[in-house]
Motif scaffolding. Structure first.
Motif, mmCIF file in Angstrom:
data_model
loop_
_atom_site.group_PDB
_atom_site.id
_atom_site.type_symbol
_atom_site.label_atom_id
_atom_site.label_comp_id
_atom_site.label_asym_id
_atom_site.label_seq_id
_atom_site.Cartn_x
_atom_site.Cartn_y
_atom_site.Cartn_z
ATOM 1 N N ARG A 1 0.828 -1.208 0.000
ATOM 2 C CA ARG A 1 0.000 0.000 0.000
ATOM 3 C C ARG A 1 0.864 1.261 0.000
ATOM 4 O O ARG A 1 0.557 2.237 -0.684
ATOM 5 N N LEU A 2 1.973 1.232 0.737
ATOM 6 C CA LEU A 2 2.871 2.383 0.745
ATOM 7 C C LEU A 2 3.391 2.699 -0.647
ATOM 8 O O LEU A 2 3.479 3.864 -1.036
ATOM 9 N N VAL A 3 3.710 1.670 -1.406
ATOM 10 C CA VAL A 3 4.257 1.882 -2.754
ATOM 11 C C VAL A 3 3.159 2.236 -3.741
ATOM 12 O O VAL A 3 3.288 3.188 -4.514
ATOM 13 N N VAL A 4 2.042 1.494 -3.701
ATOM 14 C CA VAL A 4 1.008 1.653 -4.723
ATOM 15 C C VAL A 4 0.141 2.885 -4.469
ATOM 16 O O VAL A 4 -0.064 3.700 -5.369
ATOM 17 N N GLU A 5 -0.391 3.025 -3.270
ATOM 18 C CA GLU A 5 -1.332 4.101 -2.995
ATOM 19 C C GLU A 5 -0.665 5.384 -2.506
ATOM 20 O O GLU A 5 -1.052 6.473 -2.903
ATOM 21 N N MET A 6 0.328 5.233 -1.638
ATOM 22 C CA MET A 6 0.962 6.410 -1.047
ATOM 23 C C MET A 6 2.106 6.946 -1.910
ATOM 24 O O MET A 6 2.707 7.957 -1.587
ATOM 25 N N LYS A 7 2.433 6.230 -2.976
ATOM 26 C CA LYS A 7 3.461 6.636 -3.941
ATOM 27 C C LYS A 7 4.855 6.782 -3.320
ATOM 28 O O LYS A 7 5.650 7.603 -3.745
ATOM 29 N N CYS A 8 5.129 5.988 -2.295
ATOM 30 C CA CYS A 8 6.493 5.942 -1.740
ATOM 31 C C CYS A 8 7.368 5.145 -2.700
ATOM 32 O O CYS A 8 6.891 4.246 -3.384
ATOM 33 N N SER A 9 8.627 5.467 -2.724
ATOM 34 C CA SER A 9 9.534 4.657 -3.526
ATOM 35 C C SER A 9 9.755 3.325 -2.799
ATOM 36 O O SER A 9 9.539 3.213 -1.594
ATOM 37 N N VAL A 10 10.185 2.334 -3.548
ATOM 38 C CA VAL A 10 10.439 1.025 -2.944
ATOM 39 C C VAL A 10 11.502 1.115 -1.844
ATOM 40 O O VAL A 10 11.303 0.568 -0.764
ATOM 41 N N PRO A 11 12.617 1.824 -2.057
ATOM 42 C CA PRO A 11 13.600 1.920 -0.971
ATOM 43 C C PRO A 11 13.037 2.604 0.291
ATOM 44 O O PRO A 11 13.315 2.181 1.401
ATOM 45 N N GLN A 12 12.210 3.644 0.094
ATOM 46 C CA GLN A 12 11.613 4.323 1.252
ATOM 47 C C GLN A 12 10.670 3.384 2.001
ATOM 48 O O GLN A 12 10.719 3.282 3.226
ATOM 49 N N ALA A 13 9.786 2.714 1.259
ATOM 50 C CA ALA A 13 8.840 1.793 1.883
ATOM 51 C C ALA A 13 9.580 0.633 2.538
ATOM 52 O O ALA A 13 9.184 0.165 3.605
ATOM 53 N N SER A 14 10.633 0.193 1.915
ATOM 54 C CA SER A 14 11.436 -0.891 2.469
ATOM 55 C C SER A 14 12.046 -0.488 3.809
ATOM 56 O O SER A 14 12.030 -1.246 4.775
ATOM 57 N N GLU A 15 12.544 0.719 3.853
ATOM 58 C CA GLU A 15 13.152 1.211 5.093
ATOM 59 C C GLU A 15 12.095 1.394 6.182
ATOM 60 O O GLU A 15 12.332 1.073 7.343
ATOM 61 N N LEU A 16 10.932 1.904 5.814
ATOM 62 C CA LEU A 16 9.866 2.132 6.788
ATOM 63 C C LEU A 16 9.314 0.828 7.374
ATOM 64 O O LEU A 16 8.972 0.768 8.545
ATOM 65 N N THR A 17 9.216 -0.199 6.548
ATOM 66 C CA THR A 17 8.593 -1.447 6.987
ATOM 67 C C THR A 17 9.584 -2.502 7.438
ATOM 68 O O THR A 17 9.196 -3.486 8.062
ATOM 69 N N GLY A 18 10.840 -2.337 7.095
ATOM 70 C CA GLY A 18 11.836 -3.330 7.468
ATOM 71 C C GLY A 18 11.841 -4.543 6.559
ATOM 72 O O GLY A 18 12.387 -5.588 6.899
ATOM 73 N N VAL A 19 11.250 -4.411 5.403
ATOM 74 C CA VAL A 19 11.192 -5.494 4.408
ATOM 75 C C VAL A 19 12.284 -5.233 3.385
ATOM 76 O O VAL A 19 12.573 -4.084 3.046
ATOM 77 N N GLY A 20 12.865 -6.281 2.860
ATOM 78 C CA GLY A 20 13.902 -6.124 1.844
ATOM 79 C C GLY A 20 13.344 -5.535 0.559
ATOM 80 O O GLY A 20 12.222 -5.835 0.147
ATOM 81 N N PRO A 21 14.106 -4.658 -0.094
ATOM 82 C CA PRO A 21 13.616 -4.005 -1.311
ATOM 83 C C PRO A 21 13.336 -4.976 -2.458
ATOM 84 O O PRO A 21 12.389 -4.775 -3.216
ATOM 85 N N THR A 22 14.108 -6.025 -2.573
ATOM 86 C CA THR A 22 13.876 -6.993 -3.648
ATOM 87 C C THR A 22 12.550 -7.708 -3.449
ATOM 88 O O THR A 22 11.767 -7.844 -4.395
#
Length: 98
Positions: A16-37
């Protein structure tokens, strides 16, 4: 470095952060603690599943749409009344009778 198990809610939030909130993958990855890949893979999968579907309007957007449609209908009705009255005004202005 190991990996961690991500539950469905965390995965949905990251997408949702990437699709709806238009965060970049690296930003969303950092916020959620999930790997960017992994996040890129999830987003790609989500977009393939939802390709061609339009997002449904949110309730507050739906209220705005309905109020604007009501205003449009009122303005169109007023416009029709004015169109019907115009010929009678032209008769008076140009002293014409049919």
């Amino acid at each position: 470095m190991g990996y961690r198990v991500v539950n469905a809610e965390e995965k949905a939030e990251a997408i949702r952060l990437v699709v709806e909130m238009k965060c970049s993958v690296p930003q969303a990855s950092e916020l959620t603690g999930v790997g960017p890949t992994a996040l890129r893979r999830w987003v790609l999968h989500w977009r393939r599943e939802h390709a061609g579907r339009t997002q449904l309007p949110r309730p507050q957007d739906q209220d705005l749409i309905e109020s604007l449609q009501a205003q449009l209908a009122l303005l169109e009705a007023e416009n029709q009344v004015l169109k019907k009255q115009l010929p009678s005004h032209l008769k008076v202005l140009f002293n014409r009778t049919k």
